[in-house]
Design a protein around this motif. Structure first.
Motif, PDB file in Angstrom:
ATOM      1  N   ASP A 157      -5.977  -0.560  -4.895  1.00 53.65           N
ATOM      2  CA  ASP A 157      -5.275   0.077  -3.773  1.00 53.65           C
ATOM      3  C   ASP A 157      -4.744   1.507  -4.108  1.00 53.65           C
ATOM      4  N   THR A 158      -4.884   1.805  -5.484  1.00 54.48           N
ATOM      5  CA  THR A 158      -4.373   3.085  -5.840  1.00 54.48           C
ATOM      6  C   THR A 158      -5.411   4.112  -5.965  1.00 54.48           C
ATOM      7  N   ALA A 159      -4.924   5.252  -5.905  1.00 51.51           N
ATOM      8  CA  ALA A 159      -5.761   6.530  -6.019  1.00 51.51           C
ATOM      9  C   ALA A 159      -5.611   7.075  -7.455  1.00 51.51           C
ATOM     10  N   ASP A 160      -4.219   6.709  -8.133  1.00 50.89           N
ATOM     11  CA  ASP A 160      -4.215   7.244  -9.537  1.00 50.89           C
ATOM     12  C   ASP A 160      -4.931   6.562 -10.487  1.00 50.89           C
ATOM     13  N   THR A 161      -5.073   7.213 -11.630  1.00 51.64           N
ATOM     14  CA  THR A 161      -5.808   6.755 -12.772  1.00 51.64           C
ATOM     15  C   THR A 161      -5.127   5.333 -13.504  1.00 51.64           C
ATOM     16  N   ILE A 162      -3.671   5.288 -13.231  1.00 56.09           N
ATOM     17  CA  ILE A 162      -2.853   4.271 -13.738  1.00 56.09           C
ATOM     18  C   ILE A 162      -1.896   3.820 -12.909  1.00 56.09           C
ATOM     19  N   VAL A 163      -1.695   2.430 -12.887  1.00 59.22           N
ATOM     20  CA  VAL A 163      -0.531   1.955 -11.928  1.00 59.22           C
ATOM     21  C   VAL A 163       0.156   0.748 -13.044  1.00 59.22           C
ATOM     22  N   TRP A 164       1.559   0.767 -12.631  1.00 57.87           N
ATOM     23  CA  TRP A 164       2.485  -0.165 -13.123  1.00 57.87           C
ATOM     24  C   TRP A 164       2.783  -1.393 -12.339  1.00 57.87           C
ATOM     25  N   THR A 165       2.962  -2.635 -12.703  1.00 65.49           N
ATOM     26  CA  THR A 165       3.141  -3.554 -11.996  1.00 65.49           C
ATOM     27  C   THR A 165       4.991  -3.757 -12.019  1.00 65.49           C
ATOM     28  N   ASP A 166       5.488  -4.542 -11.272  1.00 67.76           N
ATOM     29  CA  ASP A 166       6.855  -4.732 -11.606  1.00 67.76           C
ATOM     30  C   ASP A 166       6.873  -5.779 -12.834  1.00 67.76           C
TER      31      ASP A 166
END
Length: 685
Positions: A157-166
């Motif tokens: 669901d992200t448009a970024d190249t990287i995403v962090w979980t909780d």
């Protein structure tokens, strides 16, 4: 007021000085306390910010190093397309995992049926165990269904190249895990899969736990939603939210922390006040906070306040003793001055005072003695000068009468000046009106010159354009002239060629006649030959027919050539006439070109002259404006002079009245001089 009814000067000094001194010392102590508080706050804030920055920098270094692994691995898998085998995949993720000790595990997870069209789930995962890197495919099952896991969905669901979980607790590793996910795509932009990298959250918690904030201070870490990621109370970690804490004061402080990127706040707990300094971790939007009791922060300030109060009390006691001693000395000296003043009040100017000190009081005694001496001198002078005052007052009466007459004459002259100034103002106003009319006409003339200059410039452009067109026409006519001469030459050449053709046609006609005769002779010979000559007779008959046709065609050609030669002669005559006309047009066009050169030169000179005239009119217009301003100023000065003349006339009349008053005062002064003499005789000198 009762305070002014106190007869003791010593007591008055104490009552006035002590409150002011106490207020001054209190205010000074308060300012010192506040300034010290500000300095301590600033120093504490600087230290806290440094501590926060250094801690966040250390965390940021670990997070960025960890984040680069899935980010670069995703791009590598993405660029490889569909050609990477399972062995190469495991080899690749193993190499990436070995580059960062903080990373716990790395996995590459494909969308269903994207790695192979017959394989629904494919995920390759490498992790650390007892210092070794192991590989697992245990997650490629329907029961686990990794596309439905939260760490996979956030990457989808992200448009970024990287995403962090909780952060979350992992049952397999029995530790708190933080996952970084990076999506990778097909060449058409559709999702192909997700690369994940897990980091053991205990490493980040250990960084926070090692922070030392004073003696009793502590650190806490919350995520962007407010959930505790680290706190001294282990029960709150991953279970409690700082914004929903049971302590209402801490809950409000937590909301302020979540609403701002950095800053400071406070809260109360069990009767103690705590100061909180916080800052955001850039990559994850977590908030790192330092909590320290205000009692520890301001302990040096409270010690300073107690010391200041003790110093103020000692200073006040010392000042009271000093004021008492000084006021006793001052009272004794004032009594001497009082006795000296009492003798002067009775008219005795023969006594002196001796204070016996070199301070201001001693200086005052010297000044009083000097004052008495000067009063003796003044009184003697007053006594001797009273007669002179009486004589002078008589002379003053006579002088005032003469001055009044002179003032009356001045008043008459000033009134005449006022009338003349009024006439001058009227004349200057009329001159101003005429000059303004001239100014308006010059303005109109200037506008017309500007318009004329514009039209002349337009005419100059048209003349230059006409000159260019004339020059172009000259070149065209010259070209036509040369082509006409060439046409005449060609026609003459054609005429010569037609004469040659006529000769050739004559020759052909002669040949046709001879051929006819030969054919006739051949026919006669063939008829004489009998049956053997019939065929030859037919050929001779055809040759005679052709010869007759050729003769007729030759005659027609001769007629046509004569007509062509006649038309060519006419064309030569017309061409010569045209050549003369073109030559005439050429001369006229060249003459017109010279005329246009003269016109362009003349218009150019007119344009320059018109511009110069426009500039001169502009200068005259500017000078007229300056002249109008000067006339207006002269008019104002003349009007002001008229007003001042009126004022001077009125002042002269007032002066005449004053002279009369002075005359009356001189008479009174004579009387007072006699009374002054009698008064001075009272003093003992």
């Amino acid at each position: 007021m009762k305070i002014f009814q106190i007869k003791s000067l010593r007591l008055k000094i104490l009552m006035f000085t002590l409150p002011m001194l106490l207020l001054t010392m209190t205010v000074l102590s308060w300012f010192t306390y506040q300034n010290s508080k500000q300095l301590i706050n600033k120093e504490i804030e600087t230290k806290m910010q440094y501590l926060l920055n250094s801690t966040i920098q250390e965390m940021q270094t670990k997070l960025v190093s960890h984040m680069k692994l899935p980010q670069t691995l995703a791009r590598t898998v993405e660029s490889a397309g569909d050609v990477m085998s399972k062995d190469k995949m495991y080899s690749l993720i193993g190499k990436y995992l070995s580059t960062n000790e903080e990373t716990f595990g790395i996995g590459v997870w494909y969308e269903p049926y994207q790695y192979k069209d017959y394989l629904k789930f494919f995920g390759s995962y490498a992790y650390r165990f007892n210092g070794q890197i192991l590989y697992s495919e245990d997650y490629n099952t329907e029961s686990y269904n990794y596309p439905n896991q939260s760490w996979y969905k956030i990457a989808m669901d992200t448009a970024d190249t990287i995403v962090w979980t909780d952060p979350y607790y992992d049952e397999n590793s029995k530790s708190t895990i933080l996952t970084t996910a990076a999506p990778f795509y097909h060449f058409d932009g559709t999702l192909k899969g997700v690369v994940t990298a897990n980091i053991n959250f205990d490493h980040l918690q250990s960084i926070v736990s090692n922070i030392k904030a004073g003696t009793t201070g502590r650190a806490l870490l919350v995520d962007k939603k407010g959930t505790y990621l680290f706190d001294k109370d282990k029960k709150k970690v991953l279970t409690a939210n700082v914004a929903n804490d049971s302590n209402a004061s801490l809950s409000q402080a937590g909301k302020r922390i979540l609403d701002n990127a950095s800053g400071s706040t406070f809260y109360e707990d069990n009767g103690y006040n705590y100061r909180v300094y916080y800052q955001e971790v850039p990559e994850t939007s977590w908030k790192l906070a330092m909590v320290i009791p205000e009692s520890e922060l301001f302990a040096p300030l409270n010690d300073l306040l107690v010391k200041s109060i003790l110093i103020i009390a000692g200073a006040m006691l010392f000042v009271v003793i000093l004021i008492y001693v000084f006021s006793s000395y001052l009272t004794g000296q004032i009594k001497k001055v009082n006795r000296f003043a009492e003798s002067m009040a009775h008219g005795d100017f023969t006594n002196t005072i001796d204070i016996g000190s070199a301070d201001e009081l001693g200086n005052m005694s010297e000044q009083l003695n000097g004052m008495v001496h000067q009063l003796n001198v003044v009184l003697r002078k007053v006594y001797s000068s009273s007669d002179q005052v009486a004589d002078t007052s008589v002379q003053l009466m006579l002088s005032t009468e003469q001055t009044a007459k002179a003032a009356e004459e001045i008043s008459c002259q000033i009134q005449e000046v006022s009338v003349g100034s009024g006439v001058q103002v009227n004349q200057m106003n009329e001159a101003n009106v005429k000059i303004q009319d001239t100014h308006e006409r010059l303005k109109v003339m200037s506008d017309k010159m500007v318009s004329a200059s514009s039209l002349i410039r337009h005419t100059l452009k048209q003349a230059q354009s006409g000159n260019e067109e004339i020059q172009e026409a000259v070149h065209l006519i010259q070209d036509v002239h040369s082509k006409t001469e060439e046409s005449v030459r060609i026609i003459e050449l054609l005429s010569a060629k037609s004469s040659e053709i006529n000769k050739i046609v004559n020759l052909v006609s002669q040949i046709s006649q001879r051929t006819t005769i030969l054919a006739l002779n051949a026919g006669i010979i063939a008829s004489q030959s009998g049956s053997n000559g019939k065929a030859f007779a037919v050929v001779a008959q055809e040759i005679r027919g052709l010869a007759e046709n050729s003769s007729e065609a030759g005659l027609e050609i001769q007629n046509l050539i004569r007509e062509v030669q006649s038309e060519m002669k006419n064309a030569v005559v017309i061409m010569e006439s045209s050549t003369k006309a073109v030559h005439f047009c050429k001369e006229k066009t060249e003459s017109a070109g010279l005329s246009f050169d003269v016109i362009v030169s003349a218009v150019t000179e007119i344009t320059e002259d018109t511009g110069a005239v426009g500039d001169d009119i502009g200068f005259i217009h500017s000078d007229m404006e300056n002249l109008i301003e000067m006339i207006e100023k002269i008019t104002e000065i003349s009007a002001d002079s008229a007003d001042r003349s009126t004022s001077v006339s009125a002042a002269t009349e007032e002066q005449m009245a004053s002279m009369q008053e002075i005359s009356s005062s001189a008479a009174i002064l004579t009387t007072l001089a006699g009374e002054l003499r009698e008064t001075v005789e009272i003093f003992r000198l």
